[in-house]
Write a protein that holds these residues in place. Structure first.
Motif, PDB file in Angstrom:
ATOM      1  N   HIS A 145       0.857  -1.179   0.000  1.00  0.00           N
ATOM      2  CA  HIS A 145       0.000   0.000   0.000  1.00  0.00           C
ATOM      3  C   HIS A 145       0.894   1.229   0.000  1.00  0.00           C
ATOM      4  O   HIS A 145       1.729   1.354   0.893  1.00  0.00           O
ATOM      5  CB  HIS A 145      -0.910   0.015   1.221  1.00  0.00           C
ATOM      6  N   PRO A 146       0.847   2.136  -0.938  1.00  0.00           N
ATOM      7  CA  PRO A 146      -0.022   2.104  -2.101  1.00  0.00           C
ATOM      8  C   PRO A 146       0.447   1.066  -3.124  1.00  0.00           C
ATOM      9  O   PRO A 146       1.638   0.769  -3.233  1.00  0.00           O
ATOM     10  CB  PRO A 146       0.077   3.514  -2.677  1.00  0.00           C
ATOM     11  N   ARG A 147      -0.521   0.577  -3.826  1.00  0.00           N
ATOM     12  CA  ARG A 147      -0.247  -0.458  -4.815  1.00  0.00           C
ATOM     13  C   ARG A 147       0.627   0.080  -5.942  1.00  0.00           C
ATOM     14  O   ARG A 147       0.418   1.180  -6.416  1.00  0.00           O
ATOM     15  CB  ARG A 147      -1.594  -0.893  -5.397  1.00  0.00           C
TER      16      ARG A 147
END
Length: 143
Positions: free
Chosen positions: A136-138
């Motif tokens: 996260h974030p991807r």
């Protein structure tokens, strides 16, 4: 009335009157739209007497992206990913897309809309053309 501010007061009075007129026009339009909806519901009940019109959700207007025509955003995102040597986040892809269109500092609303559109496009094509990691974030990359 204070004579020192009379032009400003006059302009504000005019603006207030204009805004009041717009409100009245919108109220009239709302009444007309309600009547039109009742007519549509009546026809639906003629065709299907058991039809429940309360289940119909109001449709929000679609605000098209002014920078990318329909169907071109995902292809542009793919071009950004192709040019990148490493996986990118949706935020990085969005900023690169704005730069590609000559927008150096997008507004917060524009950035939010672009982020949502890019994220939805990538999610729709996940596993087919692109894949994202589980962090996260991807971070997205081409397959």
């Amino acid at each position: 009335m204070d004579t020192n501010h009379s032009p400003a007061v006059y302009a504000l009075l005019q603006l207030h009157a204009e805004l009041g007129g717009k409100i009245k026009d919108n109220q009239r339009e709302a009444v007309k739209l309600r009547v039109d909806m009742k007519h549509v519901e009546a026809v639906l009940h003629l065709l299907q007497p058991e039809f429940n019109a309360r289940r119909i959700a109001p449709r929000r207007r679609y605000n098209p992206n002014p920078l990318f025509k329909r169907g071109t955003l995902f292809r542009a995102a793919l071009d950004v990913l192709r040019a990148s040597p490493e996986p990118m986040t949706v935020d990085e892809i969005s900023r690169a897309l704005f730069r590609s269109k000559g927008v150096s500092e997008p507004s917060r609303d524009d950035m939010r809309r672009m982020y949502g559109a890019v994220a939805a496009s990538l999610d729709n094509h996940a596993g087919k053309t692109v894949e994202g990691d589980q962090c996260h974030p991807r971070r997205w990359r081409l397959i």
